[in-house]
Design a protein around this motif. Structure first.
Motif, PDB file in Angstrom:
ATOM      1  N   LEU A 268     -21.219 -50.966   8.108  1.00  0.00           N
ATOM      2  CA  LEU A 268     -20.113 -51.128   9.042  1.00  0.00           C
ATOM      3  C   LEU A 268     -20.573 -50.868  10.476  1.00  0.00           C
ATOM      4  O   LEU A 268     -20.235 -51.602  11.404  1.00  0.00           O
ATOM      5  CB  LEU A 268     -18.984 -50.173   8.660  1.00  0.00           C
ATOM      6  N   TYR A 269     -21.375 -49.832  10.655  1.00  0.00           N
ATOM      7  CA  TYR A 269     -21.858 -49.471  11.986  1.00  0.00           C
ATOM      8  C   TYR A 269     -22.723 -50.584  12.580  1.00  0.00           C
ATOM      9  O   TYR A 269     -22.582 -50.927  13.762  1.00  0.00           O
ATOM     10  CB  TYR A 269     -22.652 -48.165  11.897  1.00  0.00           C
ATOM     11  N   ARG A 270     -23.624 -51.148  11.793  1.00  0.00           N
ATOM     12  CA  ARG A 270     -24.518 -52.193  12.299  1.00  0.00           C
ATOM     13  C   ARG A 270     -23.740 -53.455  12.666  1.00  0.00           C
ATOM     14  O   ARG A 270     -24.000 -54.084  13.692  1.00  0.00           O
ATOM     15  CB  ARG A 270     -25.583 -52.527  11.251  1.00  0.00           C
ATOM     16  N   ARG A 271     -22.793 -53.825  11.826  1.00  0.00           N
ATOM     17  CA  ARG A 271     -22.011 -55.026  12.113  1.00  0.00           C
ATOM     18  C   ARG A 271     -21.086 -54.828  13.308  1.00  0.00           C
ATOM     19  O   ARG A 271     -20.779 -55.771  14.031  1.00  0.00           O
ATOM     20  CB  ARG A 271     -21.200 -55.423  10.877  1.00  0.00           C
ATOM     21  N   LEU A 272     -20.658 -53.609  13.501  1.00  0.00           N
ATOM     22  CA  LEU A 272     -19.775 -53.290  14.621  1.00  0.00           C
ATOM     23  C   LEU A 272     -20.400 -53.701  15.950  1.00  0.00           C
ATOM     24  O   LEU A 272     -19.758 -54.342  16.789  1.00  0.00           O
ATOM     25  CB  LEU A 272     -19.488 -51.786  14.608  1.00  0.00           C
ATOM     26  N   GLY A 273     -21.669 -53.346  16.143  1.00  0.00           N
ATOM     27  CA  GLY A 273     -22.344 -53.664  17.396  1.00  0.00           C
ATOM     28  C   GLY A 273     -22.481 -55.149  17.639  1.00  0.00           C
ATOM     29  O   GLY A 273     -22.413 -55.615  18.781  1.00  0.00           O
ATOM     30  N   ARG A 274     -22.674 -55.917  16.574  1.00  0.00           N
ATOM     31  CA  ARG A 274     -22.828 -57.366  16.731  1.00  0.00           C
ATOM     32  C   ARG A 274     -21.487 -58.054  16.961  1.00  0.00           C
ATOM     33  O   ARG A 274     -21.371 -58.929  17.813  1.00  0.00           O
ATOM     34  CB  ARG A 274     -23.510 -57.953  15.487  1.00  0.00           C
ATOM     35  N   ARG A 275     -20.486 -57.656  16.210  1.00  0.00           N
ATOM     36  CA  ARG A 275     -19.213 -58.366  16.263  1.00  0.00           C
ATOM     37  C   ARG A 275     -18.384 -58.016  17.495  1.00  0.00           C
ATOM     38  O   ARG A 275     -17.562 -58.810  17.943  1.00  0.00           O
ATOM     39  CB  ARG A 275     -18.403 -58.072  14.992  1.00  0.00           C
ATOM     40  N   PHE A 276     -18.578 -56.829  18.046  1.00  0.00           N
ATOM     41  CA  PHE A 276     -17.796 -56.405  19.208  1.00  0.00           C
ATOM     42  C   PHE A 276     -18.688 -56.191  20.426  1.00  0.00           C
ATOM     43  O   PHE A 276     -18.406 -55.352  21.277  1.00  0.00           O
ATOM     44  CB  PHE A 276     -17.024 -55.122  18.881  1.00  0.00           C
ATOM     45  N   GLU A 277     -19.736 -56.969  20.515  1.00  0.00           N
ATOM     46  CA  GLU A 277     -20.723 -56.775  21.579  1.00  0.00           C
ATOM     47  C   GLU A 277     -20.100 -56.857  22.968  1.00  0.00           C
ATOM     48  O   GLU A 277     -20.345 -56.006  23.834  1.00  0.00           O
ATOM     49  CB  GLU A 277     -21.840 -57.811  21.445  1.00  0.00           C
ATOM     50  N   SER A 278     -19.263 -57.866  23.223  1.00  0.00           N
ATOM     51  CA  SER A 278     -18.699 -58.036  24.563  1.00  0.00           C
ATOM     52  C   SER A 278     -17.712 -56.925  24.904  1.00  0.00           C
ATOM     53  O   SER A 278     -17.698 -56.416  26.033  1.00  0.00           O
ATOM     54  CB  SER A 278     -18.022 -59.404  24.685  1.00  0.00           C
ATOM     55  N   ALA A 279     -16.890 -56.529  23.934  1.00  0.00           N
ATOM     56  CA  ALA A 279     -15.930 -55.450  24.187  1.00  0.00           C
ATOM     57  C   ALA A 279     -16.652 -54.132  24.447  1.00  0.00           C
ATOM     58  O   ALA A 279     -16.285 -53.370  25.351  1.00  0.00           O
ATOM     59  CB  ALA A 279     -14.981 -55.305  22.996  1.00  0.00           C
ATOM     60  N   SER A 311     -11.032 -52.848  14.156  1.00  0.00           N
ATOM     61  CA  SER A 311     -11.091 -53.799  15.255  1.00  0.00           C
ATOM     62  C   SER A 311     -10.922 -53.011  16.546  1.00  0.00           C
ATOM     63  O   SER A 311     -10.350 -51.913  16.542  1.00  0.00           O
ATOM     64  CB  SER A 311     -10.000 -54.866  15.123  1.00  0.00           C
ATOM     65  N   LEU A 312     -11.436 -53.556  17.639  1.00  0.00           N
ATOM     66  CA  LEU A 312     -11.422 -52.868  18.925  1.00  0.00           C
ATOM     67  C   LEU A 312     -10.685 -53.686  19.973  1.00  0.00           C
ATOM     68  O   LEU A 312     -10.705 -54.922  19.940  1.00  0.00           O
ATOM     69  CB  LEU A 312     -12.851 -52.602  19.407  1.00  0.00           C
ATOM     70  N   MET A 313     -10.051 -52.991  20.925  1.00  0.00           N
ATOM     71  CA  MET A 313      -9.317 -53.651  22.004  1.00  0.00           C
ATOM     72  C   MET A 313      -9.492 -52.853  23.296  1.00  0.00           C
ATOM     73  O   MET A 313      -8.962 -51.752  23.418  1.00  0.00           O
ATOM     74  CB  MET A 313      -7.827 -53.752  21.654  1.00  0.00           C
ATOM     75  N   PRO A 314     -10.226 -53.382  24.273  1.00  0.00           N
ATOM     76  CA  PRO A 314     -10.328 -52.689  25.561  1.00  0.00           C
ATOM     77  C   PRO A 314      -9.013 -52.799  26.336  1.00  0.00           C
ATOM     78  O   PRO A 314      -8.325 -53.824  26.272  1.00  0.00           O
ATOM     79  CB  PRO A 314     -11.447 -53.446  26.295  1.00  0.00           C
ATOM     80  N   THR A 315      -8.673 -51.742  27.064  1.00  0.00           N
ATOM     81  CA  THR A 315      -7.497 -51.776  27.933  1.00  0.00           C
ATOM     82  C   THR A 315      -7.869 -51.184  29.291  1.00  0.00           C
ATOM     83  O   THR A 315      -8.854 -50.451  29.422  1.00  0.00           O
ATOM     84  CB  THR A 315      -6.310 -50.976  27.357  1.00  0.00           C
ATOM     85  N   THR A 316      -7.048 -51.472  30.284  1.00  0.00           N
ATOM     86  CA  THR A 316      -7.228 -50.870  31.595  1.00  0.00           C
ATOM     87  C   THR A 316      -6.771 -49.417  31.558  1.00  0.00           C
ATOM     88  O   THR A 316      -6.269 -48.931  30.546  1.00  0.00           O
ATOM     89  CB  THR A 316      -6.411 -51.619  32.658  1.00  0.00           C
ATOM     90  N   ARG A 317      -6.882 -48.740  32.678  1.00  0.00           N
ATOM     91  CA  ARG A 317      -6.444 -47.343  32.733  1.00  0.00           C
ATOM     92  C   ARG A 317      -4.939 -47.220  32.538  1.00  0.00           C
ATOM     93  O   ARG A 317      -4.436 -46.143  32.214  1.00  0.00           O
ATOM     94  CB  ARG A 317      -6.862 -46.698  34.052  1.00  0.00           C
ATOM     95  N   HIS A 318      -4.211 -48.333  32.715  1.00  0.00           N
ATOM     96  CA  HIS A 318      -2.766 -48.344  32.477  1.00  0.00           C
ATOM     97  C   HIS A 318      -2.425 -48.829  31.070  1.00  0.00           C
ATOM     98  O   HIS A 318      -1.268 -49.143  30.795  1.00  0.00           O
ATOM     99  CB  HIS A 318      -2.074 -49.240  33.507  1.00  0.00           C
ATOM    100  N   PRO A 321      -4.063 -54.405  27.824  1.00  0.00           N
ATOM    101  CA  PRO A 321      -5.246 -54.979  27.172  1.00  0.00           C
ATOM    102  C   PRO A 321      -5.923 -56.043  28.042  1.00  0.00           C
ATOM    103  O   PRO A 321      -5.260 -56.825  28.725  1.00  0.00           O
ATOM    104  CB  PRO A 321      -4.676 -55.615  25.894  1.00  0.00           C
ATOM    105  N   VAL A 322      -7.246 -56.062  28.006  1.00  0.00           N
ATOM    106  CA  VAL A 322      -8.036 -57.082  28.705  1.00  0.00           C
ATOM    107  C   VAL A 322      -9.159 -57.538  27.785  1.00  0.00           C
ATOM    108  O   VAL A 322      -9.651 -56.773  26.957  1.00  0.00           O
ATOM    109  CB  VAL A 322      -8.616 -56.566  30.037  1.00  0.00           C
ATOM    110  N   GLU A 323      -9.560 -58.800  27.950  1.00  0.00           N
ATOM    111  CA  GLU A 323     -10.614 -59.349  27.104  1.00  0.00           C
ATOM    112  C   GLU A 323     -11.991 -59.259  27.747  1.00  0.00           C
ATOM    113  O   GLU A 323     -12.993 -59.179  27.046  1.00  0.00           O
ATOM    114  CB  GLU A 323     -10.304 -60.810  26.764  1.00  0.00           C
ATOM    115  N   ASP A 324     -12.052 -59.333  29.074  1.00  0.00           N
ATOM    116  CA  ASP A 324     -13.343 -59.310  29.750  1.00  0.00           C
ATOM    117  C   ASP A 324     -13.156 -58.831  31.186  1.00  0.00           C
ATOM    118  O   ASP A 324     -12.038 -58.506  31.618  1.00  0.00           O
ATOM    119  CB  ASP A 324     -14.012 -60.696  29.721  1.00  0.00           C
ATOM    120  N   GLY A 325     -14.262 -58.803  31.930  1.00  0.00           N
ATOM    121  CA  GLY A 325     -14.212 -58.304  33.294  1.00  0.00           C
ATOM    122  C   GLY A 325     -13.370 -59.152  34.220  1.00  0.00           C
ATOM    123  O   GLY A 325     -12.724 -58.628  35.144  1.00  0.00           O
TER     124      GLY A 325
END
Length: 424
Positions: A268-279, A311-318, A321-325
């Motif tokens: 699970l740990y190894r796949r995590l890095g590949r599948r959520f690389e951008s996040a 699954s992972l979801m980046p969010t702003t300080r508020h 949710p955001v997908e990228d920079g």
């Protein structure tokens, strides 16, 4: 989304009930919606002159209050400034799953969710992390919600995708947790209450450590393995602190749970890095990004939680949710400019699908949809085809241009939501 007499949504909505008009939260409103529920009467939201039919549902829990909810698939018919307004479903991933993976019954007030991941575990089986949407080949169909789709749905239902200037500085983890738990009420998944399976850490307090731990273990007890039986899984929504190697295997530490790690196996740990690389890259590069994790987990007889899928979801300080920079730049620009908007979410939609990053709700007339055009996409026209041609569309191609001027804001009267102590 909804309005109730105890602050679940903005108290500025006006409803017509039995020929009389009530502002949500005003004197007599609680009794009026209780009476309407008893006789199966449908209130009308008066955000538009002709009114829009709503329904009254009874809340679960000890207070057993009532809540006014919009009828299924009517959110975009409300005025953009209305608390019940929702962007057109086809402008986000919601359109793919609404009515198939998500079915709301106005008669009971319950929503049935079809999930494409298991809520039980058979010993010896390990699931890979679900990064649904990273490519079209791994995207789930619209008939069932992926883990990410469920997280997006709850975030939407909790109104954590909505923003108004009055929310600045007041959206804390305690607020996020409260509204996510409220959003999970009356939701049924795999024949069981979603709320009872959902664990969201309480804001940590040293003085309350023992009481918090006792409540946590009491909830987790339903997921402790029993010999010879499939094991019930819990759902976790939390902010990630770190995911790192442990003395044995790997572990995830989440904020507000300082004394308990969640175990992960090596696969699970190894796949995590590949599948959520951008996040993960965005999280690592920007200090004010919150990384939200949704996961299923089991609990061993020794009380150790082990993550099964995540699954992972980046969010702003508020907590938006955001997908990228680039999307982060747009959302932060909207917040800094004091705009009111609804953040669009992808649900099960693949990375190549057109998604409105935000819908402005402070403009005159139809609410404009804001699109960030990904680099390498040549056919910008498909962004214009996701909704009614009469809806205004704003596009930004970061690889080719600076951010264009945003659609102008029109003045509106101050809404009670802007001054409410409790915000989403």
């Amino acid at each position: 989304m909804e309005a109730s007499f105890h602050g679940i949504a903005a108290p500025s909505a006006v409803y017509e009930i039995g020929g009389r008009r009530f502002e949500a939260g005003s004197h007599g409103f609680a009794e009026a919606i209780a009476d309407a529920h008893a006789v199966h009467q449908r209130p009308r939201c008066m955000c538009l002159a002709e009114g829009i039919e709503m329904y009254v549902a009874r809340l679960a829990g000890s207070d057993r209050g009532y809540i006014v909810k919009r009828m299924p698939d009517t959110g975009s018919r409300h005025a953009p400034v209305c608390p019940s307004y929702e962007p057109p479903a086809e402008s986000s991933g919601l359109g793919q799953v609404l009515g198939s993976a998500i079915t709301e019954d106005p008669a009971t007030g319950e929503t049935t969710l079809k999930l494409d991941f298991s809520m039980s575990k058979i010993a010896g089986r390990t699931a890979m992390p679900t990064a649904v949407g990273d490519s079209d080949s791994v995207a789930s169909s619209g008939t069932k919600l992926s883990l990410r789709g469920l997280l997006h749905y709850l975030w939407d239902q909790a109104e954590l995708t909505r923003w108004q200037p009055g929310f600045a500085g007041r959206r804390t983890w305690s607020t996020v947790r409260k509204h996510l738990l409220q959003a999970a009420e009356n939701k049924i998944a795999r024949g069981d209450s979603l709320r009872t399976r959902l664990y969201i850490p309480e804001a940590f307090s040293v003085d309350q450590r023992d009481a918090i731990n006792a409540r946590r273990m009491a909830q987790w007890s339903q997921a402790i393995a029993a010999p010879g039986k499939p094991q019930h899984l819990m759902l976790l929504i939390a902010e990630v602190k770190e995911i790192v190697p442990a003395r044995y295997g790997f572990k995830a530490m989440v904020k507000h749970v300082p004394d308990q790690a969640f175990a992960l196996d090596e696969q699970l740990y190894r796949r995590l890095g590949r599948r959520f690389e951008s996040a993960l890259a965005l999280w690592g590069a920007v200090d004010d990004i919150h990384m939200v994790m949704i996961a299923t987990f089991s609990v061993s007889t020794a009380g150790i939680p082990t993550i099964v899928e995540l699954s992972l979801m980046p969010t702003t300080r508020h907590w938006l949710p955001v997908e990228d920079g680039y999307e982060k730049q747009l959302i932060e620009r909207l917040v800094a400019d004091g705009r009111s908007f609804v953040k669009g979410l992808r649900y099960n939609l693949g990375a190549g699908g057109a998604l409105a990053s935000a819908t402005l709700t402070d403009c005159e007339g139809s609410a404009p949809l804001l699109f960030v055009v990904n680099a390498g996409i040549e056919d910008n026209g498909r962004y214009l085809q996701v909704c009614d041609p009469s809806v205004p569309v704003w596009q930004w191609s970061p690889s080719r241009e600076a951010m264009p001027p945003l659609p102008p804001r029109q003045p509106h009267p101050t809404r009670a939501a802007d001054s409410a102590v409790d915000c989403r």
